[in-house]
Design a protein around this motif. Structure first.
Motif, PDB file in Angstrom:
ATOM      1  N   ASN A   1       0.856  -1.194   0.000  1.00 29.70           N
ATOM      2  CA  ASN A   1       0.000   0.000   0.000  1.00 29.70           C
ATOM      3  C   ASN A   1       0.887   1.237   0.000  1.00 29.70           C
ATOM      4  O   ASN A   1       1.718   1.393   0.891  1.00 29.70           O
ATOM      5  CB  ASN A   1      -0.900   0.031   1.239  1.00 29.70           C
ATOM      6  CG  ASN A   1      -2.024  -0.973   1.175  1.00 29.70           C
ATOM      7  OD1 ASN A   1      -1.814  -2.123   0.802  1.00 29.70           O
ATOM      8  ND2 ASN A   1      -3.223  -0.559   1.534  1.00 29.70           N
TER       9      ASN A   1
ATOM     10  N   TYR B   1      -1.994  -1.433  -3.807  1.00 32.19           N
ATOM     11  CA  TYR B   1      -2.904  -0.315  -3.575  1.00 32.19           C
ATOM     12  C   TYR B   1      -2.106   0.976  -3.637  1.00 32.19           C
ATOM     13  O   TYR B   1      -1.072   1.110  -2.973  1.00 32.19           O
ATOM     14  CB  TYR B   1      -3.575  -0.427  -2.201  1.00 32.19           C
ATOM     15  CG  TYR B   1      -4.564  -1.555  -2.082  1.00 32.19           C
ATOM     16  CD1 TYR B   1      -5.927  -1.329  -2.281  1.00 32.19           C
ATOM     17  CD2 TYR B   1      -4.143  -2.851  -1.780  1.00 32.19           C
ATOM     18  CE1 TYR B   1      -6.841  -2.366  -2.180  1.00 32.19           C
ATOM     19  CE2 TYR B   1      -5.048  -3.896  -1.679  1.00 32.19           C
ATOM     20  CZ  TYR B   1      -6.399  -3.650  -1.876  1.00 32.19           C
ATOM     21  OH  TYR B   1      -7.304  -4.679  -1.775  1.00 32.19           O
TER      22      TYR B   1
ATOM     23  N   SER C   1      -4.879   5.178   3.221  1.00 27.82           N
ATOM     24  CA  SER C   1      -4.412   3.888   2.732  1.00 27.82           C
ATOM     25  C   SER C   1      -5.590   2.924   2.758  1.00 27.82           C
ATOM     26  O   SER C   1      -6.414   2.970   3.669  1.00 27.82           O
ATOM     27  CB  SER C   1      -3.267   3.349   3.597  1.00 27.82           C
ATOM     28  OG  SER C   1      -2.872   2.067   3.182  1.00 27.82           O
ATOM     29  N   ASN C   2      -5.675   2.072   1.770  1.00 26.99           N
ATOM     30  CA  ASN C   2      -6.798   1.125   1.696  1.00 26.99           C
ATOM     31  C   ASN C   2      -6.464  -0.193   2.396  1.00 26.99           C
ATOM     32  O   ASN C   2      -6.590  -1.282   1.830  1.00 26.99           O
ATOM     33  CB  ASN C   2      -7.170   0.888   0.235  1.00 26.99           C
ATOM     34  CG  ASN C   2      -7.921   2.062  -0.359  1.00 26.99           C
ATOM     35  OD1 ASN C   2      -9.068   2.313  -0.013  1.00 26.99           O
ATOM     36  ND2 ASN C   2      -7.258   2.795  -1.241  1.00 26.99           N
ATOM     37  N   LEU C   3      -6.042  -0.080   3.650  1.00 27.03           N
ATOM     38  CA  LEU C   3      -5.689  -1.262   4.432  1.00 27.03           C
ATOM     39  C   LEU C   3      -6.861  -2.215   4.592  1.00 27.03           C
ATOM     40  O   LEU C   3      -6.715  -3.431   4.464  1.00 27.03           O
ATOM     41  CB  LEU C   3      -5.191  -0.836   5.817  1.00 27.03           C
ATOM     42  CG  LEU C   3      -3.703  -0.540   5.984  1.00 27.03           C
ATOM     43  CD1 LEU C   3      -3.431  -0.084   7.397  1.00 27.03           C
ATOM     44  CD2 LEU C   3      -2.872  -1.762   5.651  1.00 27.03           C
TER      45      LEU C   3
ATOM     46  N   ALA D   1      -7.494  -4.330   1.644  1.00 26.62           N
ATOM     47  CA  ALA D   1      -6.460  -5.357   1.471  1.00 26.62           C
ATOM     48  C   ALA D   1      -6.718  -6.552   2.373  1.00 26.62           C
ATOM     49  O   ALA D   1      -6.605  -7.711   1.958  1.00 26.62           O
ATOM     50  CB  ALA D   1      -5.087  -4.759   1.751  1.00 26.62           C
TER      51      ALA D   1
ATOM     52  N   VAL E   1       3.232  -0.893   4.120  1.00 30.74           N
ATOM     53  CA  VAL E   1       2.615   0.413   3.886  1.00 30.74           C
ATOM     54  C   VAL E   1       3.715   1.456   3.754  1.00 30.74           C
ATOM     55  O   VAL E   1       4.598   1.551   4.622  1.00 30.74           O
ATOM     56  CB  VAL E   1       1.665   0.800   5.033  1.00 30.74           C
ATOM     57  CG1 VAL E   1       1.072   2.194   4.802  1.00 30.74           C
ATOM     58  CG2 VAL E   1       0.543  -0.227   5.162  1.00 30.74           C
TER      59      VAL E   1
END
Length: 556
Positions: free
Chosen positions: A186, A220, A397-399, A402, A412
Motif C-alpha cells: 500500500n 494499492y 491507505s486502503n488497508l 487489502a 505500507v
C-alpha cells in the motif's frame, strides 16, 4: 540446526512448571526430547521445536527484543506442592503480558495471536478466571491442563498424556497449519518528493527480500503512490521505475517535472467569465438587500478566479505512454496481480477504487491521473461522466480493503506525514501554505494510525509494516514544493538508508512473518549499498541500481 526448526519461548516464574512441561513431553512415545543450554528441544509428529526458558519478565522481554520466536507460551499452571504462590504467579505473568502490550510501536509489538497460555489448578474457579483474563488480553490460545483438576484426584499419567497431546496439537495448529494469506503493498501520496521516498523504500525492500516485488498479490496506490505500485503491477522493476520516474535516465522524454508550459492558461477566459457572473449575482443580492458591501463578500465573488494552477493533460499523456509500454499494458484486467488505485468522487465525496469490480474498465493511466489530481494544483479528471480528484482526500491507505481481500502481510509506504518539532512557534513563522500542508498531513496520518490500530486489534493474524520518513527527512521534504524534483537523488538515497534502519529494528520479528510466506530476508546487500552511499561525495540514486543500463548512467 534443522531448516524447519521452530523456536518457542516459555515464560513462567516457577521452575516446577517448566520441568513438568519438559517431563510431560519427554514421556511420550512419539516425542524425542533433548536438553539444551537454554531449555530443551522436542521432535515428534513431523514437528521440531526448540524451547527457550525465561523465568523473569525482564529476561522474557529481552529475549523477545533480541531474537525471533514463532510462539510464546506463558505457563500459569498451579502444580501440586507449589504452595500458596498462585496469586503471585499469575500477577507476574500478567505483568509480562502488559509489558508486551505497552510497546508503543504496534509493528514491533509481539503479536498476541502467537501467545498461548497454559492454565490448570485444583481450584477450578481460579482456572476459569485465568481463562477469562487471558481472553480479555486477546491471547491467541488458552490450553487447560485437566490433569490438575480436583476431579482427577491424584494426577494420572493418562491425563498428563492427554495434556501433552493437546499441547503438541496446539503447536502444530499455530506453527504449521496456519493459513497463508496474500501479500500486499500500500503506497500513499505526497507529490514528487513522496514518490521519490517510496521508490527509495521499494528499492531497499527489493534488495533485502528474495522475492521480486512484482510478485506480490495486491497493490494499492493513492496519488503519487499509485504511480509507484501501478508501475510494479504493470511489470516494471524498481530499477526501471527509478530510471523512468526519477532523474537517472535523462533521455526518458516524459519527465515528471512542472514548468511554465504546464500552467493552466487556457482556463483563464472561463474563469473571468465566472467572475463576471458572480459579480453580477452579488450586485443583484445587494439591490435586493440580501447581501451587503463588504471585503469578505467581494473576495468571495473574486474567489472563483482561483482555478487549478496546472493543466494535467501532458502528465496524463506521459502516464498513458508509460503504462502502454509496460509488460502488462494499460488495462487493469490484463494484470497478473490485482491493482487498485484510490481516487475521490469530487461531488459525492466518496472514495472509489479503480481496478475493483465495476471500475476496472478504466485505463490505468487515467485512474492514476485522477488519483493525483490534487487541488488546487491540478483539475479534477472526468471518467465516465463523474469527476475525480486526489484519493488522499477520503482515504490515506486502503488497508481495510487489502485485509478483506485476504492479505495478512502488508507493507505500507506513507510519506505524507507532518514535521514534528518541540520548537515553539516554528510553524507560525511559516506561510499559510506551509501550515495548511502540515495540517493536511497531520489529519491524514492521524486517520491512518487510528484505522491501522483498530484493524490490528480486530485482525490479529495480519502483519503490517509501515515505512514513514524520519523527522530529518520530513524537514528535507517539507522544505521544498512537493512538485519540484530537484532533491530526487537525496530523497531516494535517504529513503533507502531509512528503510534499512527500519528493517534492522524489525529484523528479530519480521523474519518469521516473512518466512510464513516463504520469503527470506538478507540485509547484507542493503548494508553494502548503504556503506557505498555514505562514502559517496554526493547523493546519487544510480549507486542503488543493479541493471547494466543503470550502471552506465551512473558512470556517465
Amino acid at each position: 540446526m534443522a531448516a524447519d526448526l521452530k523456536t518457542v519461548l516459555v515464560f513462567t516464574p516457577r521452575v516446577r512448571c517448566t520441568e513438568d512441561l519438559m517431563d510431560s513431553l519427554g514421556h511420550q512415545a512419539w516425542a524425542e526430547c533433548t536438553p539444551t543450554d537454554a531449555g530443551f528441544e522436542v521432535r515428534g509428529h513431523g514437528l521440531e521445536l526448540r524451547f527457550d526458558l525465561a523465568r523473569t519478565s525482564r529476561q522474557a522481554l529481552d529475549r523477545l527484543a533480541s531474537g525471533y520466536y514463532n510462539l510464546v507460551i506463558v505457563d500459569c499452571r498451579h502444580l501440586p506442592g507449589c504452595g500458596r504462590g498462585a496469586v503471585r504467579h499469575e500477577e507476574t505473568v500478567f505483568a509480562f503480558l502488559d509489558a508486551v502490550r505497552r510497546e508503543v510501536d504496534r509493528e514491533r509489538r509481539y503479536p498476541f495471536r502467537r501467545i498461548a497460555a497454559l492454565v490448570g489448578d485444583a481450584d477450578e474457579a481460579r482456572a476459569d478466571r485465568l481463562i477469562f483474563a487471558m481472553g480479555e488480553r486477546h491471547v491467541g490460545a488458552c490450553l487447560r491442563d485437566a490433569s490438575l483438576s480436583a476431579r482427577h484426584g491424584a494426577r494420572s499419567e493418562a491425563a498428563r498424556d492427554e495434556f501433552a497431546d493437546a499441547f503438541w496439537t496446539l503447536c502444530r495448529r499455530v506453527l504449521v497449519e496456519r493459513h497463508r494469506g496474500k501479500k500486499a503493498i500500500n503506497a500513499a501520496g505526497g507529490g514528487l518528493s513522496g514518490l521519490y521516498y517510496e521508490l527509495g523504500v521499494l528499492k531497499c525492500l527489493d534488495d533485502a527480500l528474495d522475492i521480486d516485488l512484482r510478485e506480490f498479490d495486491l497493490y494499492y496506490g493513492i496519488s503519487a503512490g499509485a504511480m509507484a505500485v501501478g508501475g510494479l503491477a504493470a511489470g516494471y522493476s524498481v530499477d526501471e521505475l527509478l530510471l523512468k520516474l526519477g532523474k537517472v535516465d535523462e533521455a526518458w522524454p516524459h519527465r515528471l517535472q512542472l514548468s511554465w508550459r504546464h500552467l493552466n492558461l487556457s482556463e483563464i477566459p472561463r474563469r473571468l467569465s465566472l467572475v463576471q457572473r458572480e459579480l453580477l449575482r452579488y450586485a443583484v443580492r445587494m439591490v435586493r438587500r440580501e447581501d451587503e458591501l463588504s471585503v469578505p463578500s467581494l473576495l468571495g465573488a473574486w474567489a472563483v478566479m482561483l482555478g487549478p494552477i496546472f493543466d494535467s493533460t501532458e502528465f496524463g499523456d506521459g502516464l498513458r505512454r508509460l503504462f502502454e509500454a509496460s509488460a502488462h499494458g494499460n488495462d487493469f484486467r490484463t494484470l497478473p496481480a490485482r491493482l487498485f488505485v484510490g481516487a475521490t468522487d469530487q461531488d459525492r465525496r466518496e472514495h472509489v477504487l479503480f481496478g475493483a469490480e465495476g471500475f476496472d474498465d478504466v485505463p490505468i493511466s487515467r485512474a492514476v491521473q485522477a488519483s493525483c489530481a490534487a487541488h488546487p494544483f491540478f483539475p479534477s479528471v472526468e471518467i465516465n461522466g463523474r469527476y475525480y480528484t486526489d484519493g488522499i482526500v477520503t482515504r490515506t491507505s486502503n488497508l481495510r480493503n487489502a485485509v478483506d481481500r485476504g492479505a495478512d502481510l502488508v507493507f505500507v509506504l506513507d510519506p505524507f506525514v507532518p514535521l514534528i518539532t518541540d520548537e515553539s512557534g516554528f510553524n507560525a513563522r511559516h506561510g499559510n501554505m506551509w501550515i495548511v500542508e502540515q495540517d493536511y498531513k497531520t489529519m491524514s496520518y492521524t486517520r491512518y494510525e487510528q484505522a491501522r490500530n483498530e484493524l490490528l486489534r480486530r485482525n490479529s493474524r495480519v502483519s503490517i509494516y509501515t515505512f514513514v520518513p524520519s523527522n530529518s527527512m520530513r524537514r528535507l521534504m517539507s522544505g521544498q514544493n512537493p512538485f519540484v524534483s530537484r532533491n530526487f537523488h537525496t530523497i531516494v538515497c535517504e529513503a533507502y538508508k531509512s528503510a534499512h534502519r527500519r528493517l534492522q529494528s524489525l529484523e528479530y520479528k519480521i523474519h518469521g512473518e516473512l518466512g510464513s510466506h516463504g520469503i527470506a530476508m538478507d540485509l547484507a546487500p542493503v548494508a553494502a549499498k548503504v556503506k557505498t552511499l555514505q562514502e559517496a561525495r554526493r547523493a546519487n540514486a544510480g549507486i542503488l541500481l543493479d541493471t547494466p543500463r543503470s550502471r552506465a548512467h551512473t558512470a556517465a
